[in-house]
Design a protein around this motif. Structure first.
Motif, mmCIF file in Angstrom:
data_model
loop_
_atom_site.group_PDB
_atom_site.id
_atom_site.type_symbol
_atom_site.label_atom_id
_atom_site.label_comp_id
_atom_site.label_asym_id
_atom_site.label_seq_id
_atom_site.Cartn_x
_atom_site.Cartn_y
_atom_site.Cartn_z
ATOM 1 N N ASN A 55 0.795 -1.234 0.000
ATOM 2 C CA ASN A 55 0.000 0.000 0.000
ATOM 3 C C ASN A 55 0.827 1.284 0.000
ATOM 4 O O ASN A 55 0.295 2.357 0.249
ATOM 5 N N LYS A 56 2.134 1.175 -0.253
ATOM 6 C CA LYS A 56 3.000 2.356 -0.357
ATOM 7 C C LYS A 56 3.332 2.601 -1.818
ATOM 8 O O LYS A 56 3.695 1.661 -2.535
ATOM 9 N N PRO A 57 3.262 3.856 -2.276
ATOM 10 C CA PRO A 57 3.641 4.136 -3.658
ATOM 11 C C PRO A 57 5.150 3.968 -3.836
ATOM 12 O O PRO A 57 5.939 4.567 -3.106
ATOM 13 N N VAL A 58 5.542 3.134 -4.797
ATOM 14 C CA VAL A 58 6.962 2.846 -4.992
ATOM 15 C C VAL A 58 7.463 3.147 -6.402
ATOM 16 O O VAL A 58 8.657 3.107 -6.652
ATOM 17 N N GLY A 59 6.540 3.443 -7.323
ATOM 18 C CA GLY A 59 6.967 3.714 -8.682
ATOM 19 C C GLY A 59 5.869 4.341 -9.505
ATOM 20 O O GLY A 59 4.695 4.276 -9.139
ATOM 21 N N CYS A 60 6.291 4.957 -10.619
ATOM 22 C CA CYS A 60 5.314 5.616 -11.478
ATOM 23 C C CYS A 60 5.834 5.730 -12.903
ATOM 24 O O CYS A 60 7.018 5.533 -13.171
ATOM 25 N N GLY A 61 4.920 6.084 -13.781
ATOM 26 C CA GLY A 61 5.224 6.389 -15.167
ATOM 27 C C GLY A 61 3.997 7.016 -15.789
ATOM 28 O O GLY A 61 2.907 6.950 -15.225
ATOM 29 N N ALA A 62 4.170 7.626 -16.942
ATOM 30 C CA ALA A 62 3.051 8.272 -17.617
ATOM 31 C C ALA A 62 3.244 8.181 -19.122
ATOM 32 O O ALA A 62 4.348 7.913 -19.603
ATOM 33 N N ILE A 63 2.157 8.385 -19.845
ATOM 34 C CA ILE A 63 2.217 8.501 -21.290
ATOM 35 C C ILE A 63 1.450 9.753 -21.696
ATOM 36 O O ILE A 63 0.500 10.161 -21.038
ATOM 37 N N LYS A 64 1.926 10.350 -22.782
ATOM 38 C CA LYS A 64 1.194 11.473 -23.369
ATOM 39 C C LYS A 64 1.288 11.353 -24.874
ATOM 40 O O LYS A 64 2.255 10.777 -25.412
#
Length: 149
Positions: A55-64
């Motif tokens: 339940n802890k945020p450990v990573g991310c990414g995005a697209i556009k």
């Protein structure tokens, strides 16, 4: 166990992770940081993927959207203490899936020579080197990639 959540750039966990990413890039990019930072704003990124562990945020990414057939991968990051567990590949695959669901046929991205871990990640996941595009043309620290979905 890692769980994935789709969101957007208004998500507070995403904002917090991007602050950590920007601090890391400022150290790695040195004098080039301000140039790259101008292309990495997070306002109005509608397609954000977050990874959670316990339940802890450990990573991310995005697209556009880059153009009518191509999405651009942006803001990829995994917390240092969570690296080496395959989380970045999971995030990347979810971004690719999301792009394909939206009928895009490829993903492109730019990373820097000072991010060898990122270069290895993209190559491992089937990305091929391409000439630098857009604002990255002529930037000796930039490395650009493409993957057909």
């Amino acid at each position: 166990m890692v769980t994935i959540k789709r969101s957007n750039s208004k998500n507070s966990d995403f904002i917090a992770l991007v602050k950590l990413l920007d601090a890391d890039l400022k150290l790695r990019d040195g004098d080039d940081h301000d140039f790259y930072a101008q292309f990495n704003g997070i306002v109005n990124l509608p397609f954000v993927v977050l990874a959670y562990s316990k339940n802890k945020p450990v990573g991310c990414g995005a697209i556009k959207e880059h153009n009518s057939t191509t999405m651009e991968i942006k803001r990829m990051f995994v917390a240092p203490n969570e690296r080496g567990k395959g989380i970045a590949s999971i995030i990347l695959k979810e971004l690719e899936n999301w792009a394909a669901e939206k009928d895009y046929s490829s993903c492109i991205l730019e990373t820097g020579l000072r991010q060898p871990e990122a270069i290895a990640l993209y190559k491992k996941n089937g990305y091929l080197s391409i000439p630098n595009y857009g604002q990255y043309k002529g930037m000796s620290n930039s490395v650009c990639f493409i993957k057909n979905l």
